[in-house]
Scaffold this motif. Structure first.
Motif, PDB file in Angstrom:
ATOM      1  N   VAL C   4       0.829  -1.205   0.000  1.00  0.00           N
ATOM      2  CA  VAL C   4       0.000   0.000   0.000  1.00  0.00           C
ATOM      3  C   VAL C   4       0.866   1.259   0.000  1.00  0.00           C
ATOM      4  O   VAL C   4       1.819   1.374   0.764  1.00  0.00           O
ATOM      5  N   GLY C   5       0.487   2.188  -0.862  1.00  0.00           N
ATOM      6  CA  GLY C   5       1.073   3.524  -0.814  1.00  0.00           C
ATOM      7  C   GLY C   5       0.015   4.538  -0.422  1.00  0.00           C
ATOM      8  O   GLY C   5      -1.173   4.356  -0.697  1.00  0.00           O
ATOM      9  N   ILE C   6       0.429   5.571   0.257  1.00  0.00           N
ATOM     10  CA  ILE C   6      -0.501   6.640   0.642  1.00  0.00           C
ATOM     11  C   ILE C   6       0.101   7.965   0.197  1.00  0.00           C
ATOM     12  O   ILE C   6       1.250   8.272   0.545  1.00  0.00           O
ATOM     13  N   VAL C   7      -0.672   8.713  -0.571  1.00  0.00           N
ATOM     14  CA  VAL C   7      -0.220  10.044  -0.977  1.00  0.00           C
ATOM     15  C   VAL C   7      -0.895  11.072  -0.087  1.00  0.00           C
ATOM     16  O   VAL C   7      -2.123  11.086   0.035  1.00  0.00           O
ATOM     17  N   THR C  13      -7.434  11.963   7.447  1.00  0.00           N
ATOM     18  CA  THR C  13      -7.755  10.714   6.759  1.00  0.00           C
ATOM     19  C   THR C  13      -6.491   9.888   6.560  1.00  0.00           C
ATOM     20  O   THR C  13      -6.541   8.666   6.534  1.00  0.00           O
ATOM     21  N   GLY C  14      -5.350  10.553   6.482  1.00  0.00           N
ATOM     22  CA  GLY C  14      -4.085   9.827   6.373  1.00  0.00           C
ATOM     23  C   GLY C  14      -3.755   9.051   7.632  1.00  0.00           C
ATOM     24  O   GLY C  14      -3.476   7.850   7.593  1.00  0.00           O
ATOM     25  N   VAL C  15      -3.801   9.717   8.779  1.00  0.00           N
ATOM     26  CA  VAL C  15      -3.479   9.018  10.024  1.00  0.00           C
ATOM     27  C   VAL C  15      -4.505   7.926  10.303  1.00  0.00           C
ATOM     28  O   VAL C  15      -4.182   6.866  10.845  1.00  0.00           O
ATOM     29  N   GLU C  16      -5.735   8.160   9.864  1.00  0.00           N
ATOM     30  CA  GLU C  16      -6.761   7.147  10.093  1.00  0.00           C
ATOM     31  C   GLU C  16      -6.525   5.914   9.214  1.00  0.00           C
ATOM     32  O   GLU C  16      -6.717   4.778   9.658  1.00  0.00           O
ATOM     33  N   LEU C  17      -6.067   6.139   7.998  1.00  0.00           N
ATOM     34  CA  LEU C  17      -5.662   4.995   7.162  1.00  0.00           C
ATOM     35  C   LEU C  17      -4.561   4.198   7.861  1.00  0.00           C
ATOM     36  O   LEU C  17      -4.597   2.969   7.914  1.00  0.00           O
ATOM     37  N   LEU C  18      -3.582   4.905   8.388  1.00  0.00           N
ATOM     38  CA  LEU C  18      -2.475   4.221   9.067  1.00  0.00           C
ATOM     39  C   LEU C  18      -2.979   3.444  10.279  1.00  0.00           C
ATOM     40  O   LEU C  18      -2.558   2.313  10.531  1.00  0.00           O
ATOM     41  N   ARG C  19      -3.883   4.037  11.034  1.00  0.00           N
ATOM     42  CA  ARG C  19      -4.427   3.332  12.200  1.00  0.00           C
ATOM     43  C   ARG C  19      -5.134   2.059  11.767  1.00  0.00           C
ATOM     44  O   ARG C  19      -4.928   0.986  12.336  1.00  0.00           O
ATOM     45  N   LEU C  20      -5.951   2.145  10.730  1.00  0.00           N
ATOM     46  CA  LEU C  20      -6.729   0.984  10.305  1.00  0.00           C
ATOM     47  C   LEU C  20      -5.845  -0.065   9.653  1.00  0.00           C
ATOM     48  O   LEU C  20      -6.007  -1.274   9.883  1.00  0.00           O
ATOM     49  N   LEU C  21      -4.905   0.383   8.846  1.00  0.00           N
ATOM     50  CA  LEU C  21      -4.051  -0.588   8.147  1.00  0.00           C
ATOM     51  C   LEU C  21      -3.071  -1.254   9.104  1.00  0.00           C
ATOM     52  O   LEU C  21      -2.591  -2.358   8.834  1.00  0.00           O
ATOM     53  N   ALA C  22      -2.781  -0.614  10.233  1.00  0.00           N
ATOM     54  CA  ALA C  22      -1.879  -1.235  11.213  1.00  0.00           C
ATOM     55  C   ALA C  22      -2.453  -2.542  11.743  1.00  0.00           C
ATOM     56  O   ALA C  22      -1.716  -3.427  12.174  1.00  0.00           O
ATOM     57  N   GLN C  23      -3.769  -2.650  11.711  1.00  0.00           N
ATOM     58  CA  GLN C  23      -4.393  -3.880  12.219  1.00  0.00           C
ATOM     59  C   GLN C  23      -4.962  -4.738  11.085  1.00  0.00           C
ATOM     60  O   GLN C  23      -5.738  -5.648  11.318  1.00  0.00           O
ATOM     61  N   HIS C  24      -4.541  -4.435   9.871  1.00  0.00           N
ATOM     62  CA  HIS C  24      -5.024  -5.200   8.730  1.00  0.00           C
ATOM     63  C   HIS C  24      -4.043  -6.336   8.453  1.00  0.00           C
ATOM     64  O   HIS C  24      -2.855  -6.086   8.215  1.00  0.00           O
ATOM     65  N   PRO C  25      -4.515  -7.561   8.452  1.00  0.00           N
ATOM     66  CA  PRO C  25      -3.587  -8.699   8.329  1.00  0.00           C
ATOM     67  C   PRO C  25      -3.033  -8.916   6.927  1.00  0.00           C
ATOM     68  O   PRO C  25      -2.086  -9.684   6.762  1.00  0.00           O
ATOM     69  N   GLN C  26      -3.611  -8.266   5.916  1.00  0.00           N
ATOM     70  CA  GLN C  26      -3.194  -8.547   4.540  1.00  0.00           C
ATOM     71  C   GLN C  26      -2.622  -7.342   3.825  1.00  0.00           C
ATOM     72  O   GLN C  26      -2.459  -7.364   2.614  1.00  0.00           O
ATOM     73  N   ALA C  27      -2.410  -6.279   4.551  1.00  0.00           N
ATOM     74  CA  ALA C  27      -1.910  -5.075   3.878  1.00  0.00           C
ATOM     75  C   ALA C  27      -0.719  -4.516   4.630  1.00  0.00           C
ATOM     76  O   ALA C  27      -0.634  -4.615   5.851  1.00  0.00           O
ATOM     77  N   GLU C  28       0.164  -3.898   3.891  1.00  0.00           N
ATOM     78  CA  GLU C  28       1.369  -3.344   4.473  1.00  0.00           C
ATOM     79  C   GLU C  28       1.635  -2.001   3.813  1.00  0.00           C
ATOM     80  O   GLU C  28       1.701  -1.915   2.582  1.00  0.00           O
ATOM     81  N   VAL C  29       1.766  -0.966   4.610  1.00  0.00           N
ATOM     82  CA  VAL C  29       2.055   0.349   4.038  1.00  0.00           C
ATOM     83  C   VAL C  29       3.550   0.436   3.755  1.00  0.00           C
ATOM     84  O   VAL C  29       4.375   0.359   4.674  1.00  0.00           O
ATOM     85  N   THR C  30       3.896   0.587   2.497  1.00  0.00           N
ATOM     86  CA  THR C  30       5.318   0.611   2.157  1.00  0.00           C
ATOM     87  C   THR C  30       5.814   2.009   1.835  1.00  0.00           C
ATOM     88  O   THR C  30       7.000   2.281   1.908  1.00  0.00           O
ATOM     89  N   PRO C  47       1.859  10.390  17.492  1.00  0.00           N
ATOM     90  CA  PRO C  47       2.419   9.471  18.507  1.00  0.00           C
ATOM     91  C   PRO C  47       1.517   8.282  18.824  1.00  0.00           C
ATOM     92  O   PRO C  47       1.994   7.310  19.415  1.00  0.00           O
ATOM     93  N   ASN C  48       0.243   8.348  18.457  1.00  0.00           N
ATOM     94  CA  ASN C  48      -0.585   7.156  18.683  1.00  0.00           C
ATOM     95  C   ASN C  48      -0.090   5.983  17.856  1.00  0.00           C
ATOM     96  O   ASN C  48      -0.425   4.834  18.138  1.00  0.00           O
ATOM     97  N   LEU C  49       0.724   6.253  16.841  1.00  0.00           N
ATOM     98  CA  LEU C  49       1.229   5.174  15.979  1.00  0.00           C
ATOM     99  C   LEU C  49       2.569   4.621  16.448  1.00  0.00           C
ATOM    100  O   LEU C  49       3.112   3.709  15.814  1.00  0.00           O
ATOM    101  N   ARG C  50       3.106   5.167  17.532  1.00  0.00           N
ATOM    102  CA  ARG C  50       4.404   4.674  18.017  1.00  0.00           C
ATOM    103  C   ARG C  50       4.325   3.172  18.278  1.00  0.00           C
ATOM    104  O   ARG C  50       3.420   2.682  18.925  1.00  0.00           O
ATOM    105  N   GLY C  51       5.281   2.458  17.744  1.00  0.00           N
ATOM    106  CA  GLY C  51       5.306   1.009  17.893  1.00  0.00           C
ATOM    107  C   GLY C  51       4.656   0.287  16.739  1.00  0.00           C
ATOM    108  O   GLY C  51       4.850  -0.917  16.560  1.00  0.00           O
ATOM    109  N   HIS C  52       3.879   1.006  15.941  1.00  0.00           N
ATOM    110  CA  HIS C  52       3.170   0.356  14.831  1.00  0.00           C
ATOM    111  C   HIS C  52       3.896   0.498  13.504  1.00  0.00           C
ATOM    112  O   HIS C  52       3.779  -0.369  12.645  1.00  0.00           O
TER     113      HIS C  52
END
Lengths: 344, 344, 344, 344
Positions: C4-7, C13-30, C47-52
């Motif tokens: 997955v790429g995000i522009v 909506t960007g951070v929310e994509l990251l939050r949702l995709l962090a728990q998606h088993p079949q997708a990886e943000v590259t 900072p809510n994404l720290r560790g993810h």
């Protein structure tokens, strides 16, 4: 009727001055300036003022016009009053500055914290720090008044009784302060957005906040000696209000602190020492020019906890500015400021 | 000096009456009652009033004491005023009721919506509906005034110009109203908790809200005929404020609605028709006794959208009550109510 | 694993994509791009994404890198996707655009509402409007998906059952919508400040909002004919959430609306038709990808009131985008989206 | 699959357990009790759970049914677990108590602070204080776990590194803590109303809060000696979150505090030591099971300021309870808890 000018009236302290002066029986705003909004009627920007200033519009700052006022309030970012205050004083106009420009007595310290040279060091000697509960007499004869900052007002009023009485250990004072978001002003910054500041609490500027030297200066004067202070400000998800939680260690635990505070502020129209055991809420001063204080000594130890609340835009800025104006012009100090706070 | 009594002063409309009357130059609160809090000083319950009512405490309601007042406000749940109003009127005291007890002219309709028989149907004939913009003359000579509800105030003021002018299709009116949580009162209910009502929006009582018959009655009178109204109230995460978004279809799209509204409310001290294109914010009336209105006709269609905002505790309750008192006693209608709203 | 790429990932909506995709088993943000923040680690901004996302940093947008992804999300202001989408499609990458760039089928209408020419009209024919409840089959084979706007999602899901069934009068639809402030994005604008948007409610863009043509387009398709719609958006003092209150007149009042809605959305994983008489709260969908709907017919009249709530950042943006991705790649539609909403 | 029972699931910690366990791959809630709501489906009370627990309803507490569970969580007011825990342990069920019933090791101190005799002093010896960062090994073999309180979790995690290292002056610790309103629970009390707790900040229980002895007990253990602590809790206008601002004087200012904290929490899945100079926001942990910590030494003095934030309902209650369950059953400690926090 006192002719009032306001420089930089588009921010929150500006609109608050307009709100308070609209109900002041002895003052009339004749000019309000804003470079960016020149030409706009004030009630087009602030519809709560509709009907109160039907003719008043922002104008480009102009020394001649401002100099025709009896008093000019500066509700500007730091640096602006430096440039203009001298000219207005020369014109015989009194200046009440809500910014930080004349709060610190030491121009070098000002330069250090504000990152630029002080623009009017020659005026510092006559600038009076406008905390009426400390400097009322000096205010009466001032030409130039520096209205205290919001954190400094809440903190000094809470700690001064202990320091003046020589009770507090002066080296280890702590001020843990919580401010509503309006303290950050009306500038469009990401950190002040509803979605950034809402539903969240954070500390900021723990390393050092610009109000620290101002508080230290005031406490030093009250204590008659140097003081050590740790000041941690916090951003709180509310619009108005400062809650200062103040910690001071006392050597003598036998003193009746409640009596001490009540005596210190007896007769003060805008400091309310609440009954022992109270927990003042910031909403109890919302829109009002009052500082409410409660003093505690938890578990009978030697650490005193003082709770001090103000509305940062009123007693912490525009209300205190009007209070200063009242003193300066020999009026009843409460004129325009006697309304009850808005609760809920 | 008008001697004022307040029955049931512990709720939000009670404390708001106290706040407003504290700055009223011609009225003095001499008695305030509360069974549950008898003996408590009002400023112990509401610290924002500290310094304003140093002697005033809640007392047990007592007809003799209340009857010695010139006017008694009821800030009570429905049913209470039914029981007491008659006796007070007999004692020569005027009654201004903030509850719903005398708002509906039809006792049976009241009984249907409130689930109990009307307790004083014999008083309905002389009760005056206290919407000054409609009933000012009747108010002047009233003995018993029913202060309009919050939703009804915002909605009627927004729709009346269209209905009086015979412009609106009367069968398909819609009032989509958003209220702050203080409209639900100070009772301890789960639905009004910070963690239930905060950070959320919901509609409620879509099936039928008690203010519906009151609004219908007022609009019917303005239209001179029966009206069909859908009223959907919403709970909004703010303390004060009602925003009524009103929809009415007009047959004639050539009428200048802006001029119509401005003319209807010309000279009204507390209705502000904003410039064409405005979007009034509830905060522009926070703490103030004003209704601000804007009228739109989106895309030039035949659906008119009226935006009408009030502070539910002021123009929607206690402020309007004081306005009624001023009219009743021949005073300047604006006494005690002329302050600007608190923004931000 | 889907690459997955995000522009434009710095907004909500960007951070929310990251939050949702962090728990998606079949997708990886590259890859995630931002011109202004290139070089910054995403968890330094959020900072809510720290560790993810310990390694992920913003980079300058680059077609080669983005083109190596299986799918690229655009979380950008309008206009950006116009410029880049074609190149990415040519590279074999699928595009899911959260902006408005490909939502309107008519390039001229787009130009009219967005004040600039459409930048990629040649792509409009193959762009699929990503409302799965309507277009699921088309989404499966799409290369370019236009994720619906927040207001359009809540409004269409609420009205479609009535329109598809031919029940609603199509000329007089009303959508009175209330949005949390995050709908205005993370840009630093005065109107979105905590002290401007907090403790207040207002309507905006009553004259015409950019989501109006999008909603009209979707409803027209559902109705099979032109429709007349009045759309009034309101800014509500909450961070997340849209509450759409929808009004439609029906000719036939004998239809069981509850059954109609339940049938229409049977099997839909992310539309929840609540029991008759319900009042959905926006907090019941906070952080979740659900649209909850309740249908009312007050007082048994011919006006239907539909209440429809979503989280504007999830079902109204990033969650719906992920749902589209799941469909597009033949995955279980609920992957990464099955968590419960956050209440309280 | 672990069979889970929940006693007293109608409050905020109850619904939060349900939210977290809904996404837990190894646990299944088989029974949830509530005397007052017996018979009600959980998703009728908490619509955010619709679709997640289609069959689950509250039932009257019953030892036989609860005893059939592998583990029972108590999400009850204090006193309830005292009465039931023993019976469940006897039935072979493990007990994880979110209330205060087994947090204090000394029954007399418990009695003093909670105003009633301890109901199960015989269980105190085997109760394990469920702070995994301190007691992980003991938790593995526990039968009865006392989940730490919210203030104690944030405060202990922030101060323990200093105390374990023998760095802090133990006699003068200060914890100035700010809590969201959900910490007060879902009970209908006036003080927790939106219009009472909103737009305001206040301290409470300065005289002595029930979490004080719990914090003291934990810190004493870390320091290996008695400690002196002043604890001032504040009510903050947000739903979730605790921000602990902790003050400790250090004798040795040469120690690298950042390194000390990072080392202490290396490998801890749910403690995040942020980069030097950080100011953690409570929203960065909203809905997540993380404690984020930053350590400061302002102006290079000897007073250390530790900022520690948690979500009071997650790491401060239900999330930590699930973390304990994971440890107890030999699972990956992060199961069901690995999602990112919700921001904004």
């Amino acid at each position: 009727m006192i002719k009032v000018g306001i420089v930089g009236g588009t921010g929150y302290t500006g609109v608050e001055l307009l709100r308070l002066l609209a109900q002041h029986p002895q003052a009339e705003v004749t000019v309000i300036t804003s470079r960016s909004e020149a030409g706009l009627r004030v009630d087009e920007m602030y519809p709560n003022l509709r009907g109160h200033y039907p003719e008043l519009a922002f104008s480009v700052p102009d020394v001649a016009t401002l100099g025709a006022c009896d008093v000019v309030f500066f509700a500007t970012p730091h640096g602006v009053a430096h440039a203009l205050a001298g000219e207005l004083l020369a014109a015989g106009t009194r200046v009440i500055d809500l910014s930080a420009d004349f709060r610190l007595q030491d121009a070098d310290e000002w330069a250090k914290w504000y990152g630029q040279p002080h623009g009017a060091p020659e005026l510092l000697k006559e600038a009076v720090y406008g905390l009426p509960e400390v400097n009322r007499e000096a205010i009466k004869n001032a030409r130039l008044i520096a209205v205290p900052g919001c954190y400094p007002t809440a903190t000094q009023l809470g700690l001064i009784p202990l320091l003046e009485a020589g009770l507090a250990e002066t080296g280890s004072l702590i001020a843990d302060c919580k401010s509503g978001v309006s303290g950050a002003g009306r500038g469009a910054s990401v950190g002040s957005l509803f979605c950034e500041a809402g539903e969240s609490m954070k500390a900021y500027s723990v390393k050092g906040h610009r109000h620290l030297p101002e508080i230290r200066q005031g406490l030093r004067q009250a204590a008659g000696r140097d003081i050590g202070l740790t000041f941690v400000p916090h951003l709180t998800p509310m619009i108005r209000g400062i809650h200062a939680t103040l910690y001071a260690r006392v050597a003598d635990t036998s003193v009746d602190l409640q009596a001490l505070f009540e005596k210190r502020y007896a007769g003060e129209p805008f400091v309310d020492v609440m009954p022992a055991g109270s927990h003042p809420e910031t909403r109890s001063v919302r829109g009002g020019n009052v500082c409410r204080i409660a003093v505690h000594r938890p578990q009978g130890g030697d650490l005193v906890v003082v709770l001090s609340v103000i509305d940062n835009l009123v007693k912490g800025a525009s209300g205190q500015a009007v209070q200063n104006m009242n003193i300066l012009f020999g009026l009843d100090e409460r004129l325009g400021l006697s309304h009850a706070a808005l609760l809920p």
